[in-house]
Design an enzyme around this catalytic site. Structure first.
Site, short mmCIF file in Angstrom:
data_model
loop_
_atom_site.label_atom_id
_atom_site.label_comp_id
_atom_site.label_asym_id
_atom_site.label_seq_id
_atom_site.Cartn_x
_atom_site.Cartn_y
_atom_site.Cartn_z
N CYS A 288 3.45 3.73 4.26
CA CYS A 288 3.76 2.30 4.33
C CYS A 288 5.08 1.99 5.01
O CYS A 288 5.16 1.07 5.84
CB CYS A 288 3.70 1.66 2.95
N HIS A 312 5.71 -0.33 -2.35
CA HIS A 312 5.06 -0.59 -1.06
C HIS A 312 6.06 -1.25 -0.13
O HIS A 312 6.98 -1.94 -0.57
CB HIS A 312 3.83 -1.49 -1.25
N ASP A 335 1.53 -7.10 6.82
CA ASP A 335 1.49 -5.70 6.35
C ASP A 335 0.63 -4.86 7.29
O ASP A 335 -0.59 -5.01 7.33
CB ASP A 335 0.92 -5.66 4.94
#
Length: 662
Positions: A288, A312, A335
């Site tokens: 991530c 995250h 994201d």
């Protein structure tokens, strides 16, 4: 009587409009324009400008003479393979007396017998990308190409920000920090975004041209490149390779032998360069924070965000949202880590951070997913031997210490308040009612009955033995007889469990009314050294079972084992375009030798966009690993020298130092 000179002059004026200007060459004045447009860090060998702001060029004339108010011509700009005026990817505009607001326009700023200087203005909502420029006067003459970017310095641009410090941090700074570790031990890791290093801008533009939307309908795709919302979705999809020719392959199983461990990357430059030079073959591997950091490189005003307890990383971009109702301008979350499909592609966002805080889950894009990332409940069940399952008493606050690098400093800025109201507040209750999450608020935590929590030692360093503690409290008027299972296991940040590295199973724990007991568990290096992953995380779990009521109570906690510090000593005074040296060292804290030792160094404008790798001999316990390396800084300013150390037993040790280049 009219003189012969005046007659000739009148004739020239009358016929000059019918005489084409013959252009010998075009000077785009790259250095002046790029400095004025805050793009000179990309170099000054080509024209890179920002929309909504005028730039100048000079036409050197081979024949013909420009006469103000008499000579007429037009310029043509085009972007994309299917440029046309209907899609706003092509514009033809005639010479005018003054700039035309919110439109392509050109005015003459200076002229003489041999040259003509022009000032060209683009609209603040023009499509970004590569442009061709042509001069048209009876016939079309190709001039030079240029690149047009978003302009956060322009009030009319949808990415405008009126804060010079933030612009310096989020647009011009080539390095930053990404926070890792745990919410109890936040660890800053330096990252070289390197957006101005050679080839990176071209790689980012290629990323746009390799996205499936462009390949399926180039005209439609290019026409939408005026919108930062659209560009954000394209970048979010293209940083991962799940359903396109994206940049990174994700992997989470600790098997990285055919690529690079996600923990080993210190910057975006090598990743994007490899992707570009390997004909868009995905680079292995990312997780991530790597996806987020690469998504920041080369984009507009943007920053990396870390969310703890459900660790995250994602990114935030600054923009207005004319596609939404008022109140949702500002930071938008997106994201690039592939998790769920959005409109058929593995992308997420952008969604206004304000919408997440207010529980507006119908707002574009992917609001429910991001809302869950910072507000979800973590629920645990106990599975008995007969196969039945029972929900345990367990409390975890997902979405804590949401963090980013502070503006102009290396301090952590806590931005949790931008995503959510304080736990238990009236505002939070209203948000959850709006988002149909009433169950979380109706459940009240209680300290009655049996309780368990985990405490840890002050220092937990890699290579050391240390104690952790299960703290049990009996807040009842009755004595209790319980079973305690206390375990330490290697873990990854995404909660994937490794092998056990310490445990204790006490079958008969007696607790008197209102008594508290503190039960230690020794975590020994000789056990965890073979189990721990590159992320230095150990998950502690303590399960307490009340024999009388059969209730099961769980406490869990992640701990981060601190690596030894990397010391960076700059030798001499760093100056631009002059060779400099740095001494880099690290003490082996383990009770065994370190083999296969390598220092990796990189830094924007320090290492010419490359990673310097230095292998060293084995390092005995307690001894110093040391290298001396040389750099040649190319630009003055504040830079980060980012260092990574790897060996057989001590992996992905991070360090950095700020270096002021005179």
């Amino acid at each position: 009587m009219v003189s012969q000179f005046k007659v000739l002059r009148i004739i020239n004026i009358l016929f000059s409009s019918f005489t084409d200007l013959e252009i010998s060459r075009c000077d785009l004045q790259c250095e002046v324009n790029n400095v004025n447009h805050h793009t000179d860090l990309n170099g000054t060998d080509r024209l890179i400008v920002r929309r909504g702001q005028a730039f100048t060029l000079t036409l050197h004339l081979q024949s013909g003479q420009f006469e103000l108010g008499v000579s007429t011509f037009s310029l043509v700009v085009e972007t994309g393979p299917c440029a046309n005026e209907a899609s706003k990817t092509k514009a033809e505009f005639v010479l005018s007396e003054s700039p035309v607001e919110n439109s392509w326009s050109v005015v003459a700023s200076h002229h003489d017998e041999y040259s003509l200087s022009l000032s060209i203005s683009s609209p603040p909502n023009a499509c970004i990308g590569r442009y061709s420029l042509s001069f048209k006067q009876n016939r079309s003459i190709p001039l030079e190409d240029f690149i047009l970017l978003f302009n956060p310095w322009c009030p009319g641009d949808s990415v405008y920000m009126n804060d010079e410090d933030s612009l310096s941090e989020y647009v011009l700074a080539q390095d930053g920090l990404i926070f890792r570790g745990t919410h109890k031990s936040t660890i800053p890791a330096a990252w070289n975004f390197g957006q101005f290093e050679p080839g990176i801008l071209d790689a980012c533009l290629r990323l746009l041209d390799e996205n499936p939307k462009f390949l399926n309908n180039a005209d439609r795709d290019c026409s939408k490149r005026c919108s930062p919302v659209y560009i954000t979705r394209v970048v979010s999809a293209m940083v991962n390779c799940n359903d396109d020719k994206g940049v990174l392959t994700g992997r989470w199983d600790n098997n990285y032998k055919d690529g690079v461990s996600p923990m080993s990357w210190n910057g975006s430059v090598e990743i994007l360069q490899d992707w570009d030079t390997m004909s868009c073959k995905p680079v292995k591997y990312g997780q991530c924070w790597v996806f987020a950091a690469v998504g920041c490189t080369g984009n507009f005003l943007i920053r990396v965000i870390t969310n703890y307890l459900n660790f995250h990383c994602w990114v935030e971009s600054w923009m207005t949202r004319p596609d939404l109702k008022s109140g949702f301008d500002g930071w938008q979350a997106s994201d690039p880590t592939p998790q769920e499909r959005s409109e058929g592609a593995y992308c997420c966002g952008p969604v206004p951070v304000r919408a997440i805080k207010e529980g507006e889950l119908t707002v574009k894009y992917d609001a429910p997913f991001v809302f869950a990332e910072v507000n979800a409940d973590e629920v645990c069940f106990i599975k008995r031997k007969d196969g039945t399952q029972e929900k345990m008493h367990f409390t975890a606050k997902v979405g804590e210490k949401i963090s980013t690098k502070g503006v102009g400093s290396d301090k952590r800025e806590d931005i949790t308040h931008l995503y959510k109201y304080p736990e238990g507040s009236d505002e939070e209750r209203k948000v959850f009612e709006k988002a149909n999450h009433q169950n979380k608020l109706l459940k009240e935590d209680t300290e009655e009955g049996l309780n368990i929590k985990i405490k840890v030692s002050q220092e937990m360093k890699m290579g050391s033995d240390f104690d952790v503690f299960a703290v049990i409290t009996n807040n009842t008027p009755m004595a209790k007889l319980c079973r305690l299972m206390f375990c330490a296991r290697a873990a990854c940040y995404n909660s994937v469990m490794g092998i056990e590295c310490g445990s204790k199973d006490l079958l008969n724990v007696q607790l008197q009314p209102n008594e508290e007991k503190q039960i230690p568990l020794r975590v020994i290096y000789s056990k965890y050294c073979h189990a721990i992953t590159d992320q230095n995380l150990i998950k502690l779990a303590a399960l307490l079972i009340d024999y009388g009521t059969k209730d099961a109570i769980l406490a869990m906690r992640d701990i981060y084992l601190e690596n030894p510090p990397i010391k960076i000593k700059i030798l001499g005074e760093p100056k631009a375009n002059r060779k400099m040296a740095a001494e880099i060292s690290l003490i082996n804290p383990l009770s065994e030798s370190l083999d296969d030792c390598t220092f990796c160094m990189e830094g924007a404008n320090l290492t010419q966009g490359k990673i310097i790798r230095e292998k060293i001999s084995p390092v005995a316990p307690g001894q110093e690993a040391k290298v001396k390396v040389y750099f040649c800084p190319t630009k003055a300013g504040l830079r980060k020298l980012v260092v990574d150390f790897n060996s057989n037993r001590l992996r992905d040790v991070k360090g950095y130092r700020n270096v002021i280049i005179a």
